[in-house]
Design a protein around this motif. Sequence first.
Motif, PDB file in Angstrom:
ATOM      1  N   UNK A  70       0.821  -1.214   0.000  1.00  0.00           N
ATOM      2  CA  UNK A  70       0.000   0.000   0.000  1.00  0.00           C
ATOM      3  C   UNK A  70       0.850   1.258   0.000  1.00  0.00           C
ATOM      4  N   UNK A  71       1.870   1.305   0.854  1.00  0.00           N
ATOM      5  CA  UNK A  71       2.754   2.472   0.907  1.00  0.00           C
ATOM      6  C   UNK A  71       3.451   2.687  -0.433  1.00  0.00           C
ATOM      7  N   UNK A  72       3.968   1.599  -1.012  1.00  0.00           N
ATOM      8  CA  UNK A  72       4.671   1.709  -2.297  1.00  0.00           C
ATOM      9  C   UNK A  72       3.741   2.245  -3.383  1.00  0.00           C
ATOM     10  N   UNK A  73       2.530   1.722  -3.450  1.00  0.00           N
ATOM     11  CA  UNK A  73       1.570   2.169  -4.466  1.00  0.00           C
ATOM     12  C   UNK A  73       1.212   3.639  -4.251  1.00  0.00           C
ATOM     13  N   UNK A  74       0.971   4.028  -3.003  1.00  0.00           N
ATOM     14  CA  UNK A  74       0.633   5.426  -2.722  1.00  0.00           C
ATOM     15  C   UNK A  74       1.788   6.360  -3.079  1.00  0.00           C
ATOM     16  N   UNK A  75       3.012   5.956  -2.749  1.00  0.00           N
ATOM     17  CA  UNK A  75       4.173   6.785  -3.071  1.00  0.00           C
ATOM     18  C   UNK A  75       4.360   6.893  -4.584  1.00  0.00           C
ATOM     19  N   UNK A  76       4.221   5.789  -5.303  1.00  0.00           N
ATOM     20  CA  UNK A  76       4.333   5.844  -6.761  1.00  0.00           C
ATOM     21  C   UNK A  76       3.268   6.763  -7.349  1.00  0.00           C
ATOM     22  N   UNK A  77       2.063   6.696  -6.804  1.00  0.00           N
ATOM     23  CA  UNK A  77       0.982   7.563  -7.266  1.00  0.00           C
ATOM     24  C   UNK A  77       1.202   9.029  -6.950  1.00  0.00           C
ATOM     25  N   UNK A  78       2.024   9.313  -5.945  1.00  0.00           N
ATOM     26  CA  UNK A  78       2.301  10.699  -5.556  1.00  0.00           C
ATOM     27  C   UNK A  78       3.511  11.292  -6.282  1.00  0.00           C
ATOM     28  N   UNK A  79       4.197  10.478  -7.090  1.00  0.00           N
ATOM     29  CA  UNK A  79       5.337  10.997  -7.844  1.00  0.00           C
ATOM     30  C   UNK A  79       4.856  12.064  -8.826  1.00  0.00           C
ATOM     31  N   UNK A  80       5.712  13.026  -9.150  1.00  0.00           N
ATOM     32  CA  UNK A  80       5.334  14.022 -10.164  1.00  0.00           C
ATOM     33  C   UNK A  80       4.987  13.339 -11.489  1.00  0.00           C
ATOM     34  N   UNK A 106      23.788   8.723   3.059  1.00  0.00           N
ATOM     35  CA  UNK A 106      22.845   8.969   4.144  1.00  0.00           C
ATOM     36  C   UNK A 106      21.510   9.549   3.735  1.00  0.00           C
ATOM     37  N   UNK A 107      21.269   9.803   2.456  1.00  0.00           N
ATOM     38  CA  UNK A 107      19.987  10.352   2.007  1.00  0.00           C
ATOM     39  C   UNK A 107      18.974   9.218   1.922  1.00  0.00           C
ATOM     40  N   UNK A 108      18.295   8.962   3.022  1.00  0.00           N
ATOM     41  CA  UNK A 108      17.376   7.830   3.119  1.00  0.00           C
ATOM     42  C   UNK A 108      15.918   8.258   3.068  1.00  0.00           C
ATOM     43  N   UNK A 109      15.666   9.539   2.828  1.00  0.00           N
ATOM     44  CA  UNK A 109      14.288  10.036   2.804  1.00  0.00           C
ATOM     45  C   UNK A 109      13.540   9.488   1.598  1.00  0.00           C
ATOM     46  N   UNK A 110      12.246   9.249   1.749  1.00  0.00           N
ATOM     47  CA  UNK A 110      11.446   8.833   0.594  1.00  0.00           C
ATOM     48  C   UNK A 110      11.479   9.917  -0.487  1.00  0.00           C
ATOM     49  N   UNK A 111      11.390   9.499  -1.758  1.00  0.00           N
ATOM     50  CA  UNK A 111      11.358  10.472  -2.845  1.00  0.00           C
ATOM     51  C   UNK A 111      10.081  11.306  -2.769  1.00  0.00           C
ATOM     52  N   UNK A 112       9.013  10.683  -2.303  1.00  0.00           N
ATOM     53  CA  UNK A 112       7.759  11.383  -2.008  1.00  0.00           C
ATOM     54  C   UNK A 112       7.213  10.811  -0.713  1.00  0.00           C
ATOM     55  N   UNK A 113       6.519  11.621   0.013  1.00  0.00           N
ATOM     56  CA  UNK A 113       5.935  11.155   1.265  1.00  0.00           C
ATOM     57  C   UNK A 113       4.692  10.313   0.959  1.00  0.00           C
ATOM     58  N   UNK A 114       4.454   9.367   1.807  1.00  0.00           N
ATOM     59  CA  UNK A 114       3.231   8.572   1.720  1.00  0.00           C
ATOM     60  C   UNK A 114       2.075   9.514   2.038  1.00  0.00           C
ATOM     61  N   UNK A 115       1.137   9.713   1.108  1.00  0.00           N
ATOM     62  CA  UNK A 115       0.030  10.645   1.358  1.00  0.00           C
ATOM     63  C   UNK A 115      -0.797  10.306   2.584  1.00  0.00           C
ATOM     64  N   UNK A 116      -0.775   9.044   3.017  1.00  0.00           N
ATOM     65  CA  UNK A 116      -1.561   8.659   4.190  1.00  0.00           C
ATOM     66  C   UNK A 116      -0.754   8.692   5.478  1.00  0.00           C
ATOM     67  N   UNK A 117       0.527   8.991   5.395  1.00  0.00           N
ATOM     68  CA  UNK A 117       1.369   8.973   6.602  1.00  0.00           C
ATOM     69  C   UNK A 117       1.157  10.207   7.432  1.00  0.00           C
TER      70      UNK A 117
END
Length: 137
Positions: A7-17, A126-137
């Motif tokens: 679910x997180x992966x799908x939401x993040x992919x959907x939030x990509x530009x 050390x850049x471990x941040x998600x490329x986009x935030x999970x919209x539900x997080x």
Amino acid sequence: MSNLSLGRAVRQLGALPTHLQIWLVWMVVATLIVPLWLLSNEFFVAMMVCQVANLIFGGYLMLRFGVVKLLGLAHILFWTPILPKFYFHYESLDTSWLLVAAWMAMGTMVVSLIFDYRDFFEWLKGDRAPLVEDPRA
């Protein structure tokens, strides 16, 4: 983020530009869909072996960590070896269609690998941040 989350992966992919979503669709077409039609050629068989390994490992990384810069590691490990195979099997691509499809796939992989190597080294630094935030997080 140690658990696997589709679910997180799908939401993040959907939030990509939009431009990144279009690029991902292009990568699927150029490196998976078109080559699947050309499995009668040994180059595309080798490419599909690399793609299956890429999809399994990359999918695991995405499920485990989300959409992060580490994902490029799957491309690095499984696409880099296909580049010299293209050079050594160029002669087996004996029709215009095979050459166009191979150049399309190789060009797409090279462009992707440029960004993948950069992203992977940034992740190591050390850049471990998600490329986009999970919209539900």
